[in-house]
Design an enzyme around this catalytic site. Structure first.
Site, PDB file in Angstrom:
ATOM      1  NE  ARG A   1      -2.396  -0.545   3.664  1.00 20.70           N
ATOM      2  CZ  ARG A   1      -2.960   0.059   4.708  1.00 20.70           C
ATOM      3  NH1 ARG A   1      -4.148   0.616   4.577  1.00 20.70           N
ATOM      4  NH2 ARG A   1      -2.352   0.098   5.878  1.00 20.70           N
TER       5      ARG A   1
ATOM      6  CB  SER B   1       6.534  -6.643   6.865  1.00 23.31           C
ATOM      7  OG  SER B   1       5.732  -5.506   6.970  1.00 23.31           O
TER       8      SER B   1
ATOM      9  CG  ASP C   1       4.688  -6.321   9.586  1.00 22.39           C
ATOM     10  OD1 ASP C   1       5.721  -6.533  10.248  1.00 22.39           O
ATOM     11  OD2 ASP C   1       4.008  -7.239   9.085  1.00 22.39           O
TER      12      ASP C   1
END
Length: 924
Positions: free
Chosen positions: A546, A610, A664
């Site tokens: 995103r 992440s 993350d």
């Protein structure tokens, strides 16, 4: 005689018959029969009434007062054709007591061999005491086994006991009430299997194992189910009447558990005992009931079973004769004698192909001396009475078929009804009338009626065979899944091992060899509410990533507004070169900036990355190693922030201020920390798994300084890479690990994260199929495909009260043609795998929580865990089991869990905002 003349003769006779009926005085005859004629609208109303009665009988609150008792039989499975062996069956339910020796052959043809012997049930036994009844049964069994030379064998036995029983298990049944002229004292409200056992113990030479107690109706369904696996309804229509069918467990309030199906013995003979059929009962029905052995009971049975139809005909003929409509008004002894007209007489008189001869002969034998017109009228009465019986039976059966179809959520359904009983088998018209009425009442059901071959006694043997097969399968299934169970002692041990690994990762001398790397993030604070401004965030951690624009307002009306766009990362990019990967990321970033109209602004950016990174500062992160299926080359050992900056320079369209690179998990903690200042732990349980937490600086030996706190990214997915948890890894875990992109690494993650759970399930299903416990031993091509069983299917299959047809639908999407029993096993496998994952995750989190408590030096800790990840959010049980495990293993900690609503992307923006705030404070 020429055919034409014969046809003309038949037509003339039929025409004469019709003329006689309507001119007999037919209006008076039909006046007696009017209430016995039932239109399809009336029958549909009866169907609706019976459906309502079924609902009452299945519900816990209304069951005690329901007329239709809907008794659970604890028969949970239909035959699958693999049953084999020798079985005995006892069949008690009428004037004859039957014993069967059944041999089932597992030869692929579902063949069987049946040897039987019948023994009379003397009246003194049928109406004596319980000890005498069961001693008689045991004596007959001893004689049978002697005759067949079976006394040297230990054989499983099924007991068909054709009377209403309340069961709490398959091999137990408490008699509710006697029917069919049985009146044995001292048996009602007792377990009949225990009584049988006591009688058998008197025979030292008999060694049998009573595996099942079944009703004759259940036995009929199981007998037919052995020949046709679509058979899921049993129907008896003879001396007595009853029906059973396979009901979804989730609808049976009287039995614990929601999984699978169970055969329900409706005991529909009592339908109407509460007055539900009073408007349809005639004066003749009431008179018949008053003269019966059990007035006011079994009213539906008295309207449709062969035990009563002959008597009903007698009562009608008697009244018609008294009013001068038959036999010249002469009332014979036969018409005055209860039980003189039997069902065999009714059946014989309805053989129209033989004209009136049968009728005349029977009536003459009864000393009624009929005219031809009398014979036609009597045939008419018999036809209307037996036709009503067939139609009422069809109406109740239609209710069962409709329920089955609705349970399966089908628009159209094909099914088979196993059927037995003298009325169905011997009456010349009954079967055809029943079939036609069912076809009209439930046009959405294509029903095959299959006559029972071998009777309900054979069915008891089939039930015993199925019970033995299921017990053996259950043992083998438990053996296969036992390795996935984690008893409390193991969980405490794992908690302590994780705690030890956390310490190793924090210490300078052991950090290099530690599997849990405990990476400093250089995130030194959590939001305090003063953060404000516009920030960009990138969130990379899976097959999608995103780009976000985050607007933060401070003050009393503090808020966070987010605008985001999701982009896919193709597999060839994930496993291509690092340059291609970061060029793709920047291309997507450019598209977003163009879309938002902010391409010229130099905004601060937080990069959620992440994957395990070693950081020297908040804006530098060196990739330790890829996880989650990424294999892009020339990235490991490189600073991912520099690689992003280089890709931005290569594009030369915009510039950004990359302030922070974060995991993350850290982003999740910060997102929740914005809402709850007590949130100092972040948990991700999704495609991958990880935890971060705020650690005291004095405990982080690999970073200079002792003041304050810093967020530690544990990277706990690698827990166990040193072999410390090998003793809980199963052969399925090893197969998944060996087939992964990084064999030997991320072992804890491979047992707990969404990327791997579906594959573990697939490996187990293959193993169980090889053992013959699933899919009839056939490994389909789809099941052989690695990755076909995604973790999302676990979440779908494990939903509470999910109907088995829905489970089968999910499996069908995977190309797996499953039976109901297969679906139950698959659901159990999914539950075992996901439960283990949640408990393992809970044990690791308990270690972190306990460390926080000791850091603070408090006896009781209150703390919040910010949680995110598809497994945590979407799986129906994962979060609950994880939380229960933490509570169990960290009893001195009150842990609250907060779901991260906006994900780690928002967290990256908040970290960027906090970093800017702290930087500005430092400059001042």
């Amino acid at each position: 005689m020429p055919t034409k003349l014969i046809v003309c003769g038949v037509k003339q006779q039929l025409n004469r018959c019709f003329w006689v009926v309507w001119h007999l005085p037919s209006l008076q005859v039909d006046r007696y029969l009017y209430q016995l004629r039932l239109s399809d609208d009336v029958l549909l109303d009866v169907t609706a009434r019976f459906q309502a009665e079924m609902g009452k009988g299945l519900a816990r609150d209304t069951s005690p007062t329901a007329a239709v008792k809907m008794l659970p039989s604890f028969v949970r499975s239909l035959p699958d054709g693999s049953e084999k062996g020798d079985f005995l069956a006892l069949d008690l339910g009428g004037s004859q007591f039957h014993i069967h020796w059944v041999k089932e052959f597992d030869d692929g043809k579902q063949s069987s061999q049946l040897e039987s012997k019948s023994y009379p049930t003397p009246k003194e036994v049928m109406q004596g005491n319980g000890a005498e009844l069961f001693d008689y049964i045991a004596d007959c069994l001893s004689d049978f086994m002697e005759t067949k030379n079976l006394k040297h064998k230990k054989l499983p036995l099924g007991f068909t006991f054709s009377f209403p029983c309340k069961q709490t298990k398959l091999e137990e049944g408490v008699l509710l009430a006697w029917t069919k002229h049985f009146r044995v004292r001292g048996v009602q409200d007792t377990d009949v299997v225990s009584s049988l056992h006591r009688a058998l113990q008197k025979h030292q030479d008999i060694d049998v194992d009573v595996l099942a107690l079944v009703n004759d109706t259940v036995g009929t369904m199981m007998t037919c189910g052995y020949d046709d696996q679509r058979c899921e309804v049993g129907l008896i229509i003879g001396t007595g009447t009853n029906a059973c069918y396979m009901e979804e467990m989730r609808h049976i309030d009287l039995v614990e558990g929601d999984e699978g199906r169970m055969c329900i013995n409706t005991e529909w003979g009592a339908f109407g005992d509460d007055g539900a059929l009073d408007d349809l009962r005639t004066e003749f029905d009431r008179e018949l009931d008053l003269g019966s052995l059990n007035p006011g009971k079994q009213l539906f049975e008295k309207m449709i079973s062969s035990l009563y139809l002959g008597e009903l005909v007698r009562l009608i003929l008697l009244k018609m004769t008294k009013e001068g409509l038959l036999f010249n008004g002469k009332v014979s002894t036969a018409l005055l004698t209860k039980g003189k007209i039997e069902m065999k007489h009714v059946s014989a008189m309805e053989k129209y192909k033989e004209g009136l001869s049968n009728t005349k002969e029977i009536l003459t034998e009864l000393k009624l001396f009929p005219s031809e017109e009398d014979c036609v009228a009597v045939q008419h009465v018999c036809a209307v009475v037996s036709s009503r019986s067939a139609k009422l039976c069809a109406a109740a059966l239609a209710a069962i078929l409709t329920r089955l179809r609705e349970n399966k959520q089908l628009l159209r359904m094909r099914t088979t009804v196993g059927i037995d009983g003298g009325l169905y088998k011997t009456h010349p018209k009954f079967a055809g009338r029943l079939h036609r009425a069912v076809g009209r009442l439930v046009p959405a059901c294509e029903v095959r009626f299959l006559r029972s071959r071998g009777g309900s006694g054979r069915g008891a043997a089939v039930v015993a065979a199925v019970a033995r097969r299921l017990a053996a399968q259950r043992r083998r299934l438990h053996t296969a899944l036992a390795a996935l169970l984690l008893p409390p002692a193991i969980l405490w041990e794992l908690r302590d091992k994780m705690r030890a690994e956390l310490e190793h990762g924090l210490k300078r001398e052991t950090q290099a060899q530690a599997t849990v790397k405990m990476l400093p993030t250089f995130v030194r604070g959590t939001p305090d509410g003063t953060e404000k401004g516009k920030f960009l965030a990138l969130d990379l951690g899976g097959t999608n990533f995103r780009v976000l624009l985050v607007k933060i307002k401070s003050g009393r009306r503090r808020s966070v507004q987010m605008y985001n766009k999701i982009f896919a990362i193709p597999l060839e990019i994930m496993q291509g070169t690092g340059e291609e990967l970061f060029d793709h990321i920047v291309q997507c970033l450019a598209d977003f900036l163009e879309y938002m109209g902010i391409k010229g602004a130099r905004l601060p950016l937080g990069f959620t990355f992440s994957f395990p990174c070693r950081q020297a500062s908040i804006d530098k992160g060196t990739l330790v190693g890829w996880t989650k299926g990424f294999k892009a080359t020339d990235c490991e050992g490189e600073d991912v922030v520099d690689m992003l900056r280089e890709a931005i320079r290569r594009r030369n369209e915009f510039d950004l201020d990359i302030v922070a690179v974060v995991n993350d998990t850290v982003g999740t903690m910060m997102t929740c920390g914005y809402e709850d200042p007590n949130c100092e732990i972040g948990l991700i349980a999704g495609t991958g798994t990880n935890v971060c937490y705020m650690e005291d600086m004095k405990n982080i030996e690999i970073v200079e300084g002792n003041e304050g706190k810093m967020c530690i990214n544990t990277e706990w997915g690698a827990f166990g890479d040193n072999g410390c948890i090998d003793y809980i890894r199963t052969k399925y875990d090893r197969e998944v690990d060996e087939g992964s992109l990084n064999p030997g690494k991320q072992r804890y993650e491979k047992m707990t994260s969404g990327m791997y759970l579906g594959e573990i399930v697939r490996q187990i299903l293959i193993d169980l199929t090889k053992q013959g416990l699933l899919f009839r031993g056939h490994i389909s091509e789809s099941l052989r495909k690695k990755g076909i069983f995604e973790t999302k299917f676990l979440s779908q299959i494990e939903r509470d009260r999910l109907a088995l047809p829905q489970v089968r639908h999910v499996l069908r999407q995977l190309g797996l043609d499953s039976t109901c029993e297969d679906s139950i096993i698959v659901k159990e496998v999914c539950a075992a795998v996901s439960t283990r994952a949640a408990r393992l995750c809970g044990a690791g989190l308990a270690a972190v929580v306990e460390k926080k408590r000791e850091n603070q030096g408090v006896e009781r800790l209150q703390i919040t865990v910010g949680a995110d990840g598809t497994l945590y959010k979407l799986h129906p049980h994962f979060s609950r089991i994880l939380q229960e495990t933490v509570k169990e293993l960290a009893p001195q900690c009150d842990v609250s869990f907060m779901l991260s609503e906006d994900g780690s992307g928002k967290g990256a923006a908040l970290i960027t905002a906090v970093a800017k705030r702290l930087h500005n404070v430092g400059q001042k």
